[in-house]
Design an enzyme around this catalytic site. Structure first.
Site, PDB file in Angstrom:
ATOM      1  N   HIS A 108       5.803   8.019 -30.678  1.00 42.92           N
ATOM      2  CA  HIS A 108       4.996   8.996 -29.934  1.00 42.92           C
ATOM      3  C   HIS A 108       5.558  10.530 -29.980  1.00 42.92           C
ATOM      4  CE1 HIS A 108       2.712  10.317 -26.585  1.00 42.92           C
ATOM      5  NE2 HIS A 108       3.753  11.101 -25.949  1.00 42.92           N
ATOM      6  N   GLU A 120      -4.423  17.524 -12.190  1.00 42.40           N
ATOM      7  CA  GLU A 120      -4.968  17.785 -13.511  1.00 42.40           C
ATOM      8  C   GLU A 120      -6.339  18.115 -13.435  1.00 42.40           C
ATOM      9  OE1 GLU A 120      -3.281  15.278 -16.702  1.00 42.40           O
ATOM     10  OE2 GLU A 120      -5.174  15.689 -17.949  1.00 42.40           O
ATOM     11  N   LYS A 138       2.702  11.114 -12.095  1.00 47.26           N
ATOM     12  CA  LYS A 138       1.774  10.239 -12.763  1.00 47.26           C
ATOM     13  C   LYS A 138       2.620   8.980 -12.852  1.00 47.26           C
ATOM     14  CE  LYS A 138      -1.121  13.240 -15.668  1.00 47.26           C
ATOM     15  NZ  LYS A 138      -1.589  13.831 -17.019  1.00 47.26           N
ATOM     16  N   GLU A 159       8.448  16.891 -26.676  1.00 49.82           N
ATOM     17  CA  GLU A 159       7.635  17.265 -25.318  1.00 49.82           C
ATOM     18  C   GLU A 159       8.413  18.796 -24.820  1.00 49.82           C
ATOM     19  OE1 GLU A 159       5.468  15.734 -24.237  1.00 49.82           O
ATOM     20  OE2 GLU A 159       5.101  13.868 -24.961  1.00 49.82           O
ATOM     21  N   HIS A 177      -2.668  11.781 -29.916  1.00 45.30           N
ATOM     22  CA  HIS A 177      -2.966  10.538 -29.689  1.00 45.30           C
ATOM     23  C   HIS A 177      -3.846   9.831 -30.899  1.00 45.30           C
ATOM     24  CE1 HIS A 177      -2.400  10.574 -25.002  1.00 45.30           C
ATOM     25  NE2 HIS A 177      -1.300  10.418 -25.835  1.00 45.30           N
ATOM     26  N   ASN A 214      -1.092  18.736 -22.263  1.00 41.09           N
ATOM     27  CA  ASN A 214      -1.826  17.929 -23.324  1.00 41.09           C
ATOM     28  C   ASN A 214      -1.527  18.517 -24.375  1.00 41.09           C
ATOM     29  OD1 ASN A 214      -2.206  15.833 -21.225  1.00 41.09           O
ATOM     30  ND2 ASN A 214      -4.196  16.904 -20.710  1.00 41.09           N
ATOM     31  N   ARG A 249       0.833  -1.420   0.173  1.00 42.53           N
ATOM     32  CA  ARG A 249       0.068  -0.002  -0.003  1.00 42.53           C
ATOM     33  C   ARG A 249       0.730   1.364  -0.155  1.00 42.53           C
ATOM     34  NH1 ARG A 249      -3.180  -3.334   3.524  1.00 42.53           N
ATOM     35  NH2 ARG A 249      -4.737  -4.220   2.314  1.00 42.53           N
ATOM     36  N   LYS A 263       7.665  22.192 -15.531  1.00 44.88           N
ATOM     37  CA  LYS A 263       6.942  20.948 -15.243  1.00 44.88           C
ATOM     38  C   LYS A 263       6.580  21.143 -13.699  1.00 44.88           C
ATOM     39  CE  LYS A 263       4.912  16.537 -15.468  1.00 44.88           C
ATOM     40  NZ  LYS A 263       5.118  15.424 -16.351  1.00 44.88           N
ATOM     41  N   HIS A 271      -1.395  16.610 -27.837  1.00 47.67           N
ATOM     42  CA  HIS A 271      -1.612  15.058 -27.471  1.00 47.67           C
ATOM     43  C   HIS A 271      -2.969  14.619 -27.916  1.00 47.67           C
ATOM     44  CE1 HIS A 271       2.174  15.672 -25.317  1.00 47.67           C
ATOM     45  NE2 HIS A 271       2.208  14.280 -25.004  1.00 47.67           N
ATOM     46  N   ARG A 285      -2.802  21.723 -15.149  1.00 44.07           N
ATOM     47  CA  ARG A 285      -1.859  20.753 -15.858  1.00 44.07           C
ATOM     48  C   ARG A 285      -2.365  20.222 -17.311  1.00 44.07           C
ATOM     49  NH1 ARG A 285       0.641  15.710 -12.135  1.00 44.07           N
ATOM     50  NH2 ARG A 285       1.838  14.998 -13.798  1.00 44.07           N
TER      51      ARG A 285
HETATM   52  P1  NAD Z   1      11.073   3.886 -22.797  1.00 40.11           P
HETATM   53  O1  NAD Z   1      11.220   4.071 -21.132  1.00 40.11           O
HETATM   54  O2  NAD Z   1      10.660   2.755 -23.398  1.00 40.11           O
HETATM   55  O3  NAD Z   1      12.674   4.186 -23.210  1.00 40.11           O
HETATM   56  C1  NAD Z   1      12.711   4.216 -24.518  1.00 40.11           C
HETATM   57  C2  NAD Z   1      14.043   3.549 -24.985  1.00 40.11           C
HETATM   58  O4  NAD Z   1      15.009   4.031 -24.551  1.00 40.11           O
HETATM   59  C3  NAD Z   1      14.040   1.798 -24.343  1.00 40.11           C
HETATM   60  O5  NAD Z   1      14.342   0.944 -25.379  1.00 40.11           O
HETATM   61  C4  NAD Z   1      15.090   2.249 -23.278  1.00 40.11           C
HETATM   62  O6  NAD Z   1      15.750   1.023 -22.826  1.00 40.11           O
HETATM   63  C5  NAD Z   1      16.029   2.977 -23.945  1.00 40.11           C
HETATM   64  N1  NAD Z   1      16.794   4.027 -23.006  1.00 40.11           N
HETATM   65  C6  NAD Z   1      16.413   4.723 -22.061  1.00 40.11           C
HETATM   66  N2  NAD Z   1      17.408   5.491 -21.722  1.00 40.11           N
HETATM   67  C7  NAD Z   1      18.511   5.105 -22.309  1.00 40.11           C
HETATM   68  C8  NAD Z   1      19.936   5.632 -22.274  1.00 40.11           C
HETATM   69  N3  NAD Z   1      20.495   6.546 -21.453  1.00 40.11           N
HETATM   70  N4  NAD Z   1      20.533   4.882 -23.186  1.00 40.11           N
HETATM   71  C9  NAD Z   1      20.298   3.935 -24.009  1.00 40.11           C
HETATM   72  N5  NAD Z   1      19.190   3.561 -24.198  1.00 40.11           N
HETATM   73  C10 NAD Z   1      18.142   4.239 -23.204  1.00 40.11           C
HETATM   74  O7  NAD Z   1      10.203   5.258 -23.340  1.00 40.11           O
HETATM   75  P2  NAD Z   1      10.411   6.797 -22.982  1.00 40.11           P
HETATM   76  O8  NAD Z   1      10.057   7.335 -24.214  1.00 40.11           O
HETATM   77  O9  NAD Z   1      11.133   7.315 -22.186  1.00 40.11           O
HETATM   78  O10 NAD Z   1       8.786   6.926 -22.216  1.00 40.11           O
HETATM   79  C11 NAD Z   1       7.704   6.534 -22.754  1.00 40.11           C
HETATM   80  C12 NAD Z   1       6.723   6.311 -21.616  1.00 40.11           C
HETATM   81  O11 NAD Z   1       6.550   7.478 -20.737  1.00 40.11           O
HETATM   82  C13 NAD Z   1       5.265   6.057 -22.138  1.00 40.11           C
HETATM   83  O12 NAD Z   1       5.059   4.817 -21.480  1.00 40.11           O
HETATM   84  C14 NAD Z   1       4.510   7.173 -21.651  1.00 40.11           C
HETATM   85  O13 NAD Z   1       3.133   6.732 -21.346  1.00 40.11           O
HETATM   86  C15 NAD Z   1       5.223   7.475 -20.393  1.00 40.11           C
HETATM   87  N6  NAD Z   1       4.954   8.847 -20.016  1.00 40.11           N
HETATM   88  C16 NAD Z   1       4.644   9.343 -18.855  1.00 40.11           C
HETATM   89  C17 NAD Z   1       4.648  10.594 -18.615  1.00 40.11           C
HETATM   90  C18 NAD Z   1       4.226  10.935 -16.997  1.00 40.11           C
HETATM   91  O14 NAD Z   1       4.181  12.157 -16.659  1.00 40.11           O
HETATM   92  N7  NAD Z   1       4.355   9.658 -16.159  1.00 40.11           N
HETATM   93  C19 NAD Z   1       4.648  11.737 -19.357  1.00 40.11           C
HETATM   94  C20 NAD Z   1       5.137  11.473 -20.675  1.00 40.11           C
HETATM   95  C21 NAD Z   1       5.303   9.949 -21.084  1.00 40.11           C
HETATM   96  N1  GLY Z   2       2.961  14.278 -19.326  1.00 35.14           N
HETATM   97  C1  GLY Z   2       1.470  14.954 -18.773  1.00 35.14           C
HETATM   98  C2  GLY Z   2       1.585  15.215 -17.364  1.00 35.14           C
HETATM   99  O1  GLY Z   2       2.596  15.140 -16.643  1.00 35.14           O
HETATM  100  O2  GLY Z   2       0.644  15.764 -16.831  1.00 35.14           O
END
Ligand code: NAD
Ligand code: GLY
Length: 358
Positions: free
Chosen positions: A264, A237, A143, A185, A252, A245, A121, A227, A248, A241
């Site tokens: 993306h 949000e 998030k 972004e 999307h 988007n 939890r 941010k 997006h 916040r």
């Molecule tokens: P990811 O975590 O899959 O990383 C992208 C690729 O890069 C992967 O293959 C990873 O292994 C590789 N990688 C990462 N760092 C590296 C490094 N330093 N050297 C070599 N390879 C490396 O994808 P992402 O683009 O980082 O994140 C996308 C995700 O984030 C999605 O699931 C999306 O929904 C989420 N997201 C969340 C928020 C939030 O506010 N929580 C905001 C935007 C996106």
């Molecule tokens: N990436 C959108 C948010 O964090 O609200």
């Protein structure tokens, strides 16, 4: 080292930004005293490149860390994998005095954060983002979540980390396509919030693409500051916040329409360009300003046109099923000037169709 505070009362935390800081994170954690033990979660790619360095940093500070890895990719961001990780933590004896450390991109951060929110939890977690997207966006703001077949990020929680450690030197191993995902972004922040930052992106574009140290440091710091300010004002949000988007909504739709084959960042870039065109057609944004935004997106190597193969009726369907759509009203974040946006659901369908064709 730069330090930013995310001011969220008893859930406030620091974002520490420095070059080559991986080796020092163990020491910072020891001083902070968040936990007795650390369980590092990393995907297969990041574990191979940085797993041992992260463990060494923790060991040097007197911890006995464990590394849990999972296959890299969005497909791993699901409940089944989260359950497997929870079982491994339970078998390793993790308890409430211990913490998780998310070492990786947004997939690792979202998955580990949600695991931290749910395991026993709620246990502490810290973020060590390694992709540009994670460094400028997903590691800050709390998030967390996983995907289900019915939609991305449909299960999750707002759950803030105890700290975020950003070492931008790790970006040198990030594949170029992943850098572009993050840059979409980054451009977003300039358009929605900070004209000076937008100008900086235009001026230092080549340095940024070369990962020149001072340019990347300023970029990461500016994005995290924006941010943090947005999240402080509206953590859950309800209002402000939603400006994050920008790009997006249509983004999307084109991403889903491509069956997630479109990256993306490319989808967000197309969505931002489309939102700019929509804002001009509505009469609230100067065409010359929209052209500047669209040119910058394109100069960074990102697409600015809706794919020719996309059918308007499908895109409309995806817009209506988006989780940000409420009661059939599709909300758009539209610029009024570079650095300022408004949110509107009052869009003439004919104008929308026009931008979906461009
Ligand atoms: P990811 O975590 O899959 O990383 C992208 C690729 O890069 C992967 O293959 C990873 O292994 C590789 N990688 C990462 N760092 C590296 C490094 N330093 N050297 C070599 N390879 C490396 O994808 P992402 O683009 O980082 O994140 C996308 C995700 O984030 C999605 O699931 C999306 O929904 C989420 N997201 C969340 C928020 C939030 O506010 N929580 C905001 C935007 C996106
Ligand atoms: N990436 C959108 C948010 O964090 O609200």
């Amino acid at each position: 080292m730069k330090s930013l505070r995310v001011g969220l009362g008893d859930r406030a935390y620091d974002i520490l930004i420095a070059q080559n800081m991986l080796a020092d994170i163990g020491r910072y954690l020891k001083e902070a005293g968040f936990a007795k033990r650390y369980f590092v979660v990393a995907d297969s790619n990041v574990a191979e490149i940085y797993g041992e360095d992260m463990l060494a940093s923790l060991r040097a500070a007197g911890y006995s860390p464990q590394l849990l890895t999972f296959p890299a990719g969005e497909e791993s961001k699901n409940l089944a994998l989260m359950g497997q990780l929870a079982s491994r933590l339970a078998r390793l004896g993790m308890d409430r005095n211990d913490a998780l450390l998310a070492l990786g991109g947004g997939v690792t951060g979202d998955l580990t954060g949600f695991l931290a929110a749910s395991y026993m939890r709620g246990v502490s977690f810290v973020q060590v983002p390694t992709s540009l997207l994670a460094q400028v966006d997903s590691s800050v703001g709390g998030k967390t979540g996983v995907d289900i077949p019915e939609g991305k990020n449909l299960i999750g929680a707002f759950y803030q980390p105890r700290a975020v450690f950003i070492d931008s030197t790790v970006l040198k191993t990030l594949p170029a396509a992943e850098l572009l995902n993050g840059l979409a972004e980054v451009i977003k922040y300039g358009v929605i919030y900070d004209r000076d930052f937008f100008d900086f992106l235009a001026e230092r574009r080549l340095d940024i693409l070369d990962l020149e140290r001072s340019a990347i440091e300023k970029l990461v710091e500016s994005c995290c500051a924006i941010k943090a300010a947005v999240v402080e004002a509206d953590e859950r949000e309800a209002d402000l916040r939603r400006i994050l988007n920008f790009g997006h909504t249509i983004g999307h739709a084109v991403e889903a329409d491509s069956d997630f084959k479109l990256a993306h960042g490319s989808a967000v870039a197309i969505g931002m360009a489309a939102a700019c065109r929509l804002a001009v057609l509505r009469g609230g944004f100067a065409a010359s300003e929209a052209q500047r935004v669209i040119r910058l997106i394109s100069d960074f190597g990102l697409p600015v046109s809706v794919p020719a193969a996309a059918e308007i009726k499908h895109l409309r369907g995806y817009l209506l099923s988006d989780k940000k759509t409420v009661g059939g009203r599709v909300f758009f974040v539209l610029p009024t000037a570079i650095g300022k946006v408004e949110i509107s659901a009052d869009i003439d369908p004919a104008l929308l169709d026009q931008v979906l064709c461009s």
